[in-house]
Motif scaffolding. Structure first.
Motif, PDB file in Angstrom:
ATOM      1  N   LEU A 118       1.076  -1.130  -0.065  1.00  0.00           N
ATOM      2  CA  LEU A 118      -0.049   0.029   0.217  1.00  0.00           C
ATOM      3  C   LEU A 118       0.900   1.317  -0.101  1.00  0.00           C
ATOM      4  O   LEU A 118       0.497   2.155  -0.781  1.00  0.00           O
ATOM      5  N   ILE A 119       1.900   1.203   0.895  1.00  0.00           N
ATOM      6  CA  ILE A 119       2.676   2.449   0.932  1.00  0.00           C
ATOM      7  C   ILE A 119       3.517   2.626  -0.615  1.00  0.00           C
ATOM      8  O   ILE A 119       3.717   3.661  -1.152  1.00  0.00           O
ATOM      9  N   GLY A 120       3.967   1.471  -1.326  1.00  0.00           N
ATOM     10  CA  GLY A 120       4.607   1.450  -2.387  1.00  0.00           C
ATOM     11  C   GLY A 120       3.661   2.254  -3.462  1.00  0.00           C
ATOM     12  O   GLY A 120       4.053   2.859  -4.467  1.00  0.00           O
ATOM     13  N   ARG A 121       2.436   1.676  -3.554  1.00  0.00           N
ATOM     14  CA  ARG A 121       1.544   1.995  -4.523  1.00  0.00           C
ATOM     15  C   ARG A 121       1.253   3.562  -4.262  1.00  0.00           C
ATOM     16  O   ARG A 121       0.951   4.145  -5.576  1.00  0.00           O
ATOM     17  N   ALA A 122       1.076   3.985  -3.212  1.00  0.00           N
ATOM     18  CA  ALA A 122       0.824   5.439  -3.145  1.00  0.00           C
ATOM     19  C   ALA A 122       2.144   6.174  -3.750  1.00  0.00           C
ATOM     20  O   ALA A 122       1.961   7.562  -3.995  1.00  0.00           O
ATOM     21  N   ALA A 123       3.271   5.600  -3.438  1.00  0.00           N
ATOM     22  CA  ALA A 123       4.573   6.268  -3.749  1.00  0.00           C
ATOM     23  C   ALA A 123       4.755   6.331  -5.475  1.00  0.00           C
ATOM     24  O   ALA A 123       5.383   7.159  -5.959  1.00  0.00           O
ATOM     25  N   GLU A 124       3.942   5.490  -5.936  1.00  0.00           N
ATOM     26  CA  GLU A 124       4.094   5.318  -7.346  1.00  0.00           C
ATOM     27  C   GLU A 124       3.466   6.436  -8.153  1.00  0.00           C
ATOM     28  O   GLU A 124       3.657   6.886  -9.299  1.00  0.00           O
ATOM     29  N   GLY A 125       2.435   6.925  -7.482  1.00  0.00           N
ATOM     30  CA  GLY A 125       1.560   8.583  -8.182  1.00  0.00           C
ATOM     31  C   GLY A 125       0.391   7.558  -8.996  1.00  0.00           C
ATOM     32  O   GLY A 125       0.329   6.647  -9.710  1.00  0.00           O
TER      33      GLY A 125
END
Length: 88
Positions: free
Chosen positions: A59-66
């Motif tokens: 979830l954190i990585g997905r939010a970082a992707e934009g």
């Protein structure tokens, strides 16, 4: 030294992933390590901690992707991020 030799291929594989995949892998490994350390049953703690860490990391990585961003490769194999095509 043996741990470094064993972890190097894993780290190289993680480096080539998207931020969502990297977050899931790092979160899962960290969660499993913490879960095994603090739980009464090491195996159960590692499983639960790994699953929770993988979900949180993804979830954190997905939010970082934009949003509305796609990852492309150019003719030289370099990765770059740009806006996705319309309708994608």
């Amino acid at each position: 030294m043996k741990k470094l030799v064993l972890l190097t291929p894993l780290l190289i594989a993680i480096a080539a992933c998207t931020p969502t995949q990297q977050g899931a892998a790092v979160g899962g490994l960290g969660g499993a390590a913490i879960g095994a350390a603090v739980a009464g049953n090491e195996v159960e703690g590692a499983i639960i901690g790994g699953a929770a860490g993988a979900i949180a990391g993804a979830l954190i990585g997905r939010a970082a992707e934009g949003s509305n961003q796609c990852v492309y490769r150019d003719q030289y194999g370099r990765r770059y991020t740009a806006a996705c095509p319309r309708g994608y």
